[in-house]
Motif scaffolding. Structure first.
Motif, short mmCIF file in Angstrom:
data_model
loop_
_atom_site.label_atom_id
_atom_site.label_comp_id
_atom_site.label_asym_id
_atom_site.label_seq_id
_atom_site.Cartn_x
_atom_site.Cartn_y
_atom_site.Cartn_z
N UNK A 1 0.82 -1.21 0.00
CA UNK A 1 0.00 0.00 0.00
C UNK A 1 0.86 1.26 0.00
N UNK A 2 1.91 1.26 0.83
CA UNK A 2 2.75 2.45 0.94
C UNK A 2 4.21 2.06 1.10
N UNK A 3 5.08 2.89 0.55
CA UNK A 3 6.54 2.75 0.72
C UNK A 3 7.03 4.06 1.32
N UNK A 4 7.55 3.99 2.52
CA UNK A 4 7.91 5.21 3.26
C UNK A 4 9.38 5.63 3.07
N UNK A 5 10.18 4.81 2.43
CA UNK A 5 11.61 5.09 2.31
C UNK A 5 12.04 4.95 0.85
N UNK A 6 13.29 5.33 0.58
CA UNK A 6 13.84 5.18 -0.76
C UNK A 6 15.17 4.46 -0.66
N UNK A 7 15.64 3.95 -1.78
CA UNK A 7 16.92 3.24 -1.79
C UNK A 7 18.06 4.16 -1.36
N UNK B 1 9.17 3.23 10.14
CA UNK B 1 8.29 2.59 9.17
C UNK B 1 8.95 2.49 7.81
N UNK B 2 8.83 1.30 7.20
CA UNK B 2 9.39 1.07 5.87
C UNK B 2 8.29 0.85 4.83
N UNK C 1 -0.95 -10.73 13.00
CA UNK C 1 -0.84 -10.71 11.54
C UNK C 1 -1.18 -9.32 10.99
N UNK C 2 -2.14 -8.65 11.63
CA UNK C 2 -2.48 -7.30 11.21
C UNK C 2 -1.31 -6.35 11.47
N UNK C 3 -0.65 -6.54 12.60
CA UNK C 3 0.52 -5.70 12.91
C UNK C 3 1.66 -5.93 11.91
N UNK C 4 1.72 -7.14 11.34
CA UNK C 4 2.77 -7.45 10.36
C UNK C 4 2.62 -6.66 9.07
N UNK C 5 1.44 -6.06 8.86
CA UNK C 5 1.27 -5.24 7.66
C UNK C 5 2.02 -3.91 7.80
N UNK C 6 2.40 -3.56 9.02
CA UNK C 6 3.23 -2.38 9.26
C UNK C 6 4.67 -2.88 9.43
N UNK C 7 5.48 -2.71 8.39
CA UNK C 7 6.84 -3.26 8.38
C UNK C 7 7.82 -2.17 8.79
N UNK C 8 8.57 -2.43 9.87
CA UNK C 8 9.49 -1.45 10.44
C UNK C 8 10.93 -1.97 10.37
N UNK C 9 11.87 -1.05 10.48
CA UNK C 9 13.28 -1.43 10.43
C UNK C 9 13.70 -2.03 11.78
#
Length: 385
Positions: free
Chosen positions: A72-78, A87-88, A165-173
């Protein structure tokens, strides 16, 4: 006529002989030509060996999706710097939200069943105590109560699992680091079975340099170190330097941390790992360089490269004997260091050799030796080329 010819020939011969004698007398007056010479001496030398190295971050963590979903969203760049917990990515969560709501509703159902089962037990218990009804009915009611309690625990576990599992949709570093490549874009379907990770986070506050030594180098290196165990030998290892891809020397020195316990049977080499601080994030995972490691060569003879000449693939020096005559001598060279050669065989301590101007020399030629000043004996430092 013939008489005049003979007379002219005699006059020319006398003139030529006179000229030759004058030349010889002039050369004798000048004396032998001067050449710089040096006496072979043994010394201990610190040699810097260079080994090709691969550089990796202290942590290279693959970021993968733990649940299936669309990006849904990408919060960072290469190449971005991120902090731990930042948040990633955000994955679609509609289905997982429904599962959480269903699991939460099941908890309420289980609670209601538990209350009902408890009421039934409370109603039957006094009747059994008065022998109005059979004790079997109480046991049945208690079993239903226990089943309701277990169902409530299971429903709560399902809810926690769905919520996780719902929390896993928010992927953090998971660590501080640098973002690697991002092969997926918004709308891409990702999941646990994907071959490629979402990205990689490299913790490069420190970096590892991996390099190898062959068996011969390993044996030679180990003989120079004290200690019976690998750990004790590693403690004796000096600091190492890192030569970067552009040929410059890295500002910070490193330390060898580990030595692989096995020699690779296919390559005959053993791997080393050195760690370097990287406060400015100059070094990146996947880059290359050379580890520059010092070792001590004891009791060796070194000669300037210009003091040797090559013939048919062999190297020679000109030795000077007691009569100051030069004699060619073959020498065996082990390696070159800066502008000098390490002589393995062919030159003995105390022998005098010519250091420059070899192109003017011939076997047996008489010279005038000109002694050069020696560099101080003891430990000197050189780098292998």
């Amino acid at each position: 006529m013939k008489r005049n010819f003979i007379l002219a020939s005699m006059i020319l011969s006398i003139l030529a002989l006179s000229s030759c004698n004058n030349s010889q007398h002039q050369q004798a007056a000048q004396g032998p030509m001067p050449f710089p010479v040096e006496s072979a001496t043994k010394s201990n030398v610190t040699v810097y060996n260079e080994y090709a190295a691969n550089i990796e971050g202290e942590q290279n963590i693959e970021i993968r999706a733990k649940v299936d979903g669309f990006v849904d969203k990408i919060y960072i760049d290469e190449g971005a710097e991120v902090k731990k917990g930042q948040m990633l990515f955000k994955l679609s969560s509609q289905t997982l939200n429904q599962q959480v709501n269903a699991a939460k509703a099941n908890i309420e159902v289980a609670k209601a069943q538990l209350v009902s089962a408890q009421v039934e037990v409370d109603k039957i218990t006094p009747l059994v105590q008065k022998n109005i009804i059979s004790a079997v009915q109480l046991q049945t009611a208690e079993s239903s109560l226990n089943a309701a309690k277990a169902q409530l625990i299971a429903s709560q576990a399902n809810y926690m699992n769905a919520k996780e599992n719902l929390d896993y949709t928010f992927i953090k570093s998971p660590v501080d680091g640098i973002i690697g490549s991002i092969p997926y874009r918004i709308g891409s379907l990702v999941g646990r079975s994907e071959a490629q990770p979402l990205t990689t986070v490299s913790n490069i506050s420190n970096v590892y340099a991996y390099f190898t030594l062959n068996e011969k180098q390993l044996l030679q290196f180990n003989r120079q170190l004290n200690g019976n165990s690998i750990a004790s030998k590693i403690k004796e290892l000096p600091e190492v330097e890192l030569i970067l891809a552009d040929g410059s020397t890295y500002d910070h020195k490193g330390k060898i941390e580990t030595i692989n316990g096995m020699v690779n049977p296919r390559t005959g080499s053993i791997s080393y790992r050195a760690i370097f601080p990287n406060p400015a994030n100059l070094l990146r995972s996947g880059s290359s360089g050379k580890v520059k490691m010092p070792s001590i060569e004891n009791n060796i003879i070194m000669v300037p490269q210009k003091a040797t000449y090559e013939m048919q693939g062999k190297k020679f020096v000109y030795l000077v004997n007691k009569e100051n005559k030069v004699q060619a001598k073959e020498v065996s060279i082990s390696t070159s260091i800066d502008e000098k050669f390490i002589v393995q065989n062919g030159l003995n301590e105390g022998e005098t050799f010519v250091t420059d101007g070899l192109i003017k020399l011939r076997e047996g030629m008489l010279i005038q030796p000109m002694n050069q000043k020696h560099s101080p004996e003891g430990n000197a430092a050189f780098s292998k080329k």
